[in-house]
Design an enzyme around this catalytic site. Sequence first.
Site: not given
Length: 296
Positions: A64-65, A263, A137, A205, A62, A60
């Site tokens: 942090d990914h 994670h 999510h 997530d 976000h 996805h």
Amino acid sequence: MKLTFLGTSCMVPTKERAQTAMVLEHKGEYLLIDSGESVQRQFKLAGMKPSKIGRILLTHWHGDHVLGLPGLLQTLSGSGHKGTLVIYGPPGIKEKIALMLRLYEFDNKLTIRVEEVQKGVFYENREYALEAIPLRHRIACNGYAFHLKDRRRIDMKKAEALGLKEGPLLGELSVGKNVTLAGREISPDDVTYVVKGKTVAFIFDTLLTDAACRLAKDADILVCEAVYTSDLEDKAREHQHLTAAHAATIAKRAGVKKLILSHLSQRYKDKAVLLKEAKAIFSNTMTAKDFMTLTI
Ligand SMILES: [Zn+2]
Ligand SMILES: [Zn+2]
């Protein structure tokens, strides 16, 4: 097949952990699952070449990914990446990547193809299949499974007894085709045995959902997010994340062989609390570390 963890933290990187990124290596090709910040440096530190990436699977959008993606693409475009780099992600990813490519000024000599995938097998070749499933999510988010297919191996003793030698006939038999030798038909079952395939599932997530359990069904390895311990289950629900107990519940329900928690939040200086909680439900659990590798 080899799995390497390049980043195992969640939102905030720590001294020991970069943001989420993993590489599944199969026959010299890298599949990169997520591309958190500092992914390039992690490749270097791991002694791995990003030019071997053939496919990127984004769970996805976000930060942090995906925050490592622009830098990675810049480097790949300047380092003679061969062929087409295919990037998969949930619906909406095409627009995000198009915007990202407009935002940064770099000579894009890379050939990129972006594919939005949502449910079911979205790529398949003779060796493996890639499957996606939508998770729950805050934004569109996919879980992924890599299915290495069953393959036939030649039993050389049996092959030689039938007069077969190394060569194209053995190649045909190993892909399940009948061959004829000196007027005699030989079936693959006469001279081969089947090596069972393997499945590695990635769940990053989500809330605890049946979809996650379905994706991980009978997986050899389940790599799963575990941001909170159960005392913060309300927070997990609010932010649509899993607790360690949730991850273990998925592993148990899906009947996986091994669970790896990743994670991980900087909130827990000692990750043993997450591991302990998960192990109470699913014993074959371990926590991931940056640069940890597993041969599968
Ligand atoms: Zn995340
Ligand atoms: Zn997220």
